[in-house]
Enzyme design. Structure first.
Site, mmCIF file in Angstrom:
data_model
loop_
_atom_site.group_PDB
_atom_site.id
_atom_site.type_symbol
_atom_site.label_atom_id
_atom_site.label_comp_id
_atom_site.label_asym_id
_atom_site.label_seq_id
_atom_site.Cartn_x
_atom_site.Cartn_y
_atom_site.Cartn_z
ATOM 1 N N ARG A 31 0.822 -1.218 0.000
ATOM 2 C CA ARG A 31 0.000 0.000 0.000
ATOM 3 C C ARG A 31 0.851 1.261 0.000
ATOM 4 O O ARG A 31 0.499 2.254 -0.637
ATOM 5 C CB ARG A 31 -0.947 -0.006 1.206
ATOM 6 C CG ARG A 31 -1.801 1.256 1.325
ATOM 7 C CD ARG A 31 -2.975 1.067 2.282
ATOM 8 N NE ARG A 31 -2.532 0.655 3.604
ATOM 9 C CZ ARG A 31 -2.112 1.481 4.558
ATOM 10 N NH1 ARG A 31 -2.051 2.795 4.322
ATOM 11 N NH2 ARG A 31 -1.749 1.024 5.732
ATOM 12 N N LYS A 56 -10.901 4.172 -19.384
ATOM 13 C CA LYS A 56 -11.355 4.464 -20.738
ATOM 14 C C LYS A 56 -10.300 4.095 -21.784
ATOM 15 O O LYS A 56 -10.009 2.926 -21.983
ATOM 16 C CB LYS A 56 -11.743 5.932 -20.840
ATOM 17 C CG LYS A 56 -13.118 6.310 -20.315
ATOM 18 C CD LYS A 56 -13.376 6.034 -18.889
ATOM 19 C CE LYS A 56 -14.670 6.690 -18.397
ATOM 20 N NZ LYS A 56 -14.719 6.700 -16.919
#
Length: 373
Positions: free
Chosen positions: A47, A195
């Site tokens: 993380r 996208k």
């Protein structure tokens, strides 16, 4: 096509970047599903310390936009990380036409007293220049979603600004191949890698790129503390998708121009918005700033919302689905989406893919005629 500082064209950089170079290593950085690492070699916990898979994505996009990138779990996670840099009581300026997720985030923060929000028409360049001297965050989206307005980014990004002001450009619709916000003077460039970067409707990811080292460190820390980390498989798929961005964009833009021109002449279409058309209100600006006009077309059909919904139901090759930027063409009525009710009720946003353009036209024309005649 633009040249990368390495001397390669950007299309070549997309293929070459983010790879391993050690003899005997895999050609592509593999998906590394690791949460923690053996101590003593620089990494301890993913993380905060990242993984090689995330770093490959950041190398590709950061190099593509001539900056340093931080990858996030989604486009909205990337957006939220930028908003998290604002001081209490900040002033935020958004375009009049803007992705509803950004508007929702901004208005929710305003309702809690975190900042105030002002909306400015993208075409009001003078107002944006003035806002740069007063606001803490200038949020620009060009071309905009879904009206495809192209802003005077070069003028706005070069305007004098208040110390510490962040000028952020959502570069998702243009992609780094058509527009380089950091070169124009923006503080950060934002990509929804969901996208065009990924390009196959199979991942969620976002990337923020900047040349400000201190801001990069803050964004990285925000990701660490908020836990908005990209998934291992998603990062791997985003890198793989980025390899073919130049080819996909070239084909889809070719298709989009042809479809836009044909829609403009269609007797049952009342309005066509595409920056490549001379009839588009910001066509001159698009010609000046964009290296390509993109793959998104917004158009209105005669007959109102019910007819537009029927067109979406009648297409067969084009998919009735939200989102955009993938190999397949998708279409939806945007005013049906929460937060987009202000749009023309019959506006259809078409994300043009890489299918044969004649098949796309036949499908689209047949769907329009079947629902109106």
């Amino acid at each position: 096509m633009e040249q990368h500082p390495s001397g390669l064209k950007l299309a070549s950089w997309l293929v070459a970047a983010g790879r391993t170079v050690d003899p005997g290593a895999s050609l592509n950085v593999p998906p590394i599903p690791a949460s923690n690492f053996i101590l003593g070699q620089g990494r301890s916990y993913a993380r905060g310390d990242s993984t090689p898979t995330w770093e490959a994505l950041e190398e590709v996009i950061g190099g593509l936009e001539a900056g340093k990138a931080v990858a996030f779990a989604s486009g909205m996670a990337a957006v939220a990380a930028i908003f998290d840099q604002l001081p209490s009581g900040a002033r935020v300026v958004l375009p009049d036409d803007c992705y509803q997720g950004v508007v929702g985030l901004a208005m929710a923060g305003a309702a809690r007293g975190r900042w105030s929000v002002q909306r400015i028409a993208l075409t009001d360049t003078a107002a944006w220049q003035q806002a740069c001297t007063e606001a803490d965050l200038i949020w620009l989206e060009s071309p905009s979603n879904p009206l495809l307005t192209v802003a005077d980014l070069d003028v706005i990004c070069a305007a004098p600004r208040k110390p510490g002001t962040i000028v952020a450009v959502d570069n998702t619709f243009a992609t780094p191949l058509n527009q380089q916000p950091l070169e124009l003077g923006a503080t950060v460039s934002v990509q929804s890698a969901t996208k065009f970067i990924g390009g196959h409707s199979d991942l969620l990811a976002g990337v923020v790129t900047t040349r400000d080292e201190a801001l990069w460190q803050q964004l990285h820390q925000t990701r660490t503390l908020a836990g908005a980390i990209p998934g291992t498989l998603e990062a791997f798929l985003a890198v793989r998708g980025a390899r073919t961005l130049a080819l996909r964009l070239e084909r889809a833009q070719y298709n989009a121009m042809i479809l836009a021109q044909r829609l403009l002449e269609h007797p049952l279409v009342t309005c066509v918005r595409y920056p490549g058309l001379p009839s588009h209100p910001t066509h001159t600006t698009a010609k000046r700033l964009l290296k390509g006009f993109g793959t998104i077309i917004s158009f209105d059909v005669a007959g109102g919302a019910a007819t537009a919904d029927a067109v979406c139901r009648h297409v067969r090759l084009i998919r009735h689905a939200t989102s955009l930027g993938a190999v397949e063409s998708t279409m939806e009525r945007r005013a049906a989406v929460a937060g987009q009710e202000h749009l023309p009720p019959s506006l259809l946003r078409l994300s043009v893919g890489i299918e044969d353009v004649h098949d796309l036209w036949n499908d689209l024309d047949a769907a329009i005629r079947a629902t109106i005649t």
